[in-house]
Design a protein around this motif. Structure first.
Motif, mmCIF file in Angstrom:
data_model
loop_
_atom_site.group_PDB
_atom_site.id
_atom_site.type_symbol
_atom_site.label_atom_id
_atom_site.label_comp_id
_atom_site.label_asym_id
_atom_site.label_seq_id
_atom_site.Cartn_x
_atom_site.Cartn_y
_atom_site.Cartn_z
ATOM 1 N N LYS A 139 0.958 -1.352 0.333
ATOM 2 C CA LYS A 139 -0.325 -0.213 0.526
ATOM 3 C C LYS A 139 1.185 1.244 0.002
ATOM 4 N N ALA A 140 1.565 1.486 -1.468
ATOM 5 C CA ALA A 140 2.377 3.008 -0.572
ATOM 6 C C ALA A 140 2.261 3.239 -2.387
ATOM 7 N N LEU A 141 2.151 4.578 -2.370
ATOM 8 C CA LEU A 141 2.361 5.296 -4.132
ATOM 9 C C LEU A 141 3.784 5.843 -4.657
ATOM 10 N N ARG A 142 3.672 5.481 -5.287
ATOM 11 C CA ARG A 142 5.050 6.059 -6.166
ATOM 12 C C ARG A 142 5.263 6.810 -6.811
ATOM 13 N N VAL A 143 5.742 7.786 -6.753
ATOM 14 C CA VAL A 143 5.832 8.737 -7.122
ATOM 15 C C VAL A 143 6.975 9.150 -8.057
ATOM 16 N N ARG A 144 7.469 10.213 -9.276
ATOM 17 C CA ARG A 144 8.798 10.165 -10.167
ATOM 18 C C ARG A 144 8.804 11.500 -9.882
ATOM 19 N N ILE A 145 9.400 12.196 -9.517
ATOM 20 C CA ILE A 145 9.882 14.006 -10.040
ATOM 21 C C ILE A 145 11.051 14.254 -10.960
ATOM 22 N N VAL A 146 10.355 14.870 -11.831
ATOM 23 C CA VAL A 146 11.387 14.642 -13.300
ATOM 24 C C VAL A 146 10.734 16.475 -13.481
ATOM 25 N N ALA A 147 12.130 17.443 -14.105
ATOM 26 C CA ALA A 147 11.796 18.484 -14.462
ATOM 27 C C ALA A 147 12.139 18.530 -15.997
ATOM 28 N N PRO A 148 12.033 19.818 -16.860
ATOM 29 C CA PRO A 148 13.163 19.951 -18.467
ATOM 30 C C PRO A 148 14.736 20.323 -18.397
ATOM 31 N N MET A 149 15.342 19.975 -18.784
ATOM 32 C CA MET A 149 17.218 20.074 -18.512
ATOM 33 C C MET A 149 17.047 20.680 -18.268
ATOM 34 N N ILE A 150 17.088 22.285 -18.990
ATOM 35 C CA ILE A 150 17.506 23.475 -19.350
ATOM 36 C C ILE A 150 16.811 24.095 -17.208
ATOM 37 N N ILE A 151 15.452 23.417 -16.623
ATOM 38 C CA ILE A 151 15.501 24.174 -15.145
ATOM 39 C C ILE A 151 16.102 22.853 -14.347
ATOM 40 N N ARG A 152 16.815 22.209 -14.656
ATOM 41 C CA ARG A 152 17.543 21.037 -14.190
ATOM 42 C C ARG A 152 18.864 21.311 -14.173
ATOM 43 N N ARG A 153 19.043 22.045 -14.824
ATOM 44 C CA ARG A 153 20.628 22.717 -15.327
ATOM 45 C C ARG A 153 20.900 24.115 -14.245
ATOM 46 N N ASP A 154 20.069 24.947 -14.534
ATOM 47 C CA ASP A 154 19.912 25.912 -13.557
ATOM 48 C C ASP A 154 20.148 25.631 -12.354
ATOM 49 N N TYR A 155 19.557 24.832 -11.402
ATOM 50 C CA TYR A 155 18.731 24.617 -10.402
ATOM 51 C C TYR A 155 20.472 24.085 -9.914
ATOM 52 N N ILE A 156 20.842 22.793 -10.439
ATOM 53 C CA ILE A 156 22.399 22.645 -10.017
ATOM 54 C C ILE A 156 23.034 23.464 -9.949
ATOM 55 N N GLN A 157 23.232 24.018 -11.466
ATOM 56 C CA GLN A 157 24.645 24.698 -11.349
ATOM 57 C C GLN A 157 24.938 25.792 -10.165
ATOM 58 N N LYS A 158 23.673 26.380 -9.618
ATOM 59 C CA LYS A 158 23.268 27.502 -8.435
ATOM 60 C C LYS A 158 23.519 27.117 -7.200
ATOM 61 N N SER A 159 22.934 25.553 -7.434
ATOM 62 C CA SER A 159 23.497 24.985 -5.475
ATOM 63 C C SER A 159 24.326 24.293 -5.902
ATOM 64 N N LEU A 160 24.747 24.564 -6.910
ATOM 65 C CA LEU A 160 26.567 24.212 -6.271
ATOM 66 C C LEU A 160 27.640 24.678 -6.705
ATOM 67 N N ASN A 161 27.216 25.201 -7.604
ATOM 68 C CA ASN A 161 28.127 26.499 -7.791
ATOM 69 C C ASN A 161 28.983 26.003 -8.873
ATOM 70 N N LEU A 162 28.471 25.193 -10.160
ATOM 71 C CA LEU A 162 29.459 24.569 -11.097
ATOM 72 C C LEU A 162 29.663 25.585 -12.125
ATOM 73 N N SER A 163 30.098 25.032 -13.250
ATOM 74 C CA SER A 163 30.618 26.175 -14.345
ATOM 75 C C SER A 163 29.537 25.118 -15.182
ATOM 76 N N LYS A 164 28.664 25.324 -16.927
ATOM 77 C CA LYS A 164 27.401 24.794 -17.066
ATOM 78 C C LYS A 164 28.508 23.824 -17.714
ATOM 79 N N ASP A 165 29.778 23.445 -17.676
ATOM 80 C CA ASP A 165 30.759 22.105 -18.488
ATOM 81 C C ASP A 165 29.908 21.261 -17.162
ATOM 82 N N ASP A 166 30.440 21.365 -15.844
ATOM 83 C CA ASP A 166 30.552 20.511 -14.745
ATOM 84 C C ASP A 166 28.793 20.361 -14.480
#
Length: 219
Positions: A139-166
């Protein structure tokens, strides 16, 4: 394993043991939520906010892996279930391994049992580690969270302070590792929509709205 993780596990065991001493009503509603997520989709934030609003306990990969390691030397985690509960977890493991033609090693057997134990106790949000595969008949609810690549890149780059390539390398590597983990231990495709009950796009939904949708789905 850090002291904080040890403390979290010990506190969780105490909660489970206390819960087993109390007479609890049969719960008809879903009280276990598994969350799979793409890198940078803010799945961890959704899981944390969901736990704050529901009072559920959060189990992410570090905690689950620590529980597996603990169980290698002690059965105390698994023994928080009564005999009937332990039998149910054993059935989950054996049936899953048989259905998916898996050759299970020590880690995978303990991983299945830990996920089954968490699922049996309930009131839990399990982030990653293929929990949606193991608990698909529970009796479980199975959820998957997704997002467009451009939004994921922006979030990771800002939160981890990475270059675009990294940033791009981080996303590709993280998603590949998660998919490989699910394929290896569960012989399943982490990206297959059929493996989930609910798929939420945080490119169009805020974390708060995603949490509200999940809460509606389990009520």
């Amino acid at each position: 394993m850090s002291k904080s993780i040890h403390k979290i596990i010990n506190e969780q065991i105490q909660r489970w043991e206390m819960g087993n001493r109390e007479d609890k009503p049969i719960q008809e509603t879903v009280n276990v939520i598994t969350i799979s997520r793409e890198s940078g989709s803010r799945g961890y934030e959704v899981a944390k906010q969901l736990c704050r609003e529901t009072g559920f306990d959060l189990f992410h990969h570090e905690i689950v892996d620590a529980m597996v390691e603990t169980s290698k030397s002690s059965r105390v985690l698994l023994e928080t279930l009564d005999e009937k509960g332990m039998n149910i977890v054993d059935d989950i493991v054996s049936n899953f391994v048989s259905e998916h033609h898996l050759w299970s090693d020590e880690y995978s057997k303990l991983l299945f049992k830990i996920l089954g134990t968490i699922g049996k106790h309930g009131n839990a949000v399990i982030l990653g580690r293929g929990a949606n595969c193991v608990l698909k008949k529970q009796k479980a609810l199975r959820v998957r969270i997704v997002a467009p690549m451009i939004i994921r890149r922006d979030y990771i780059q800002k939160s981890l302070n990475l270059s675009k390539d990294d940033t791009q390398k981080h996303i590709v590597s993280t998603d590949a590792n998660r998919s490989a983990f699910v394929k290896r231990y569960f012989n399943s495709d982490a990206t297959d929509p059929a493996n989930y009950d609910l798929i939420l796009n945080t490119g169009t939904l805020s974390v708060e709205k995603a949490v509200q949708v999940i809460k509606c789905a389990i009520s």
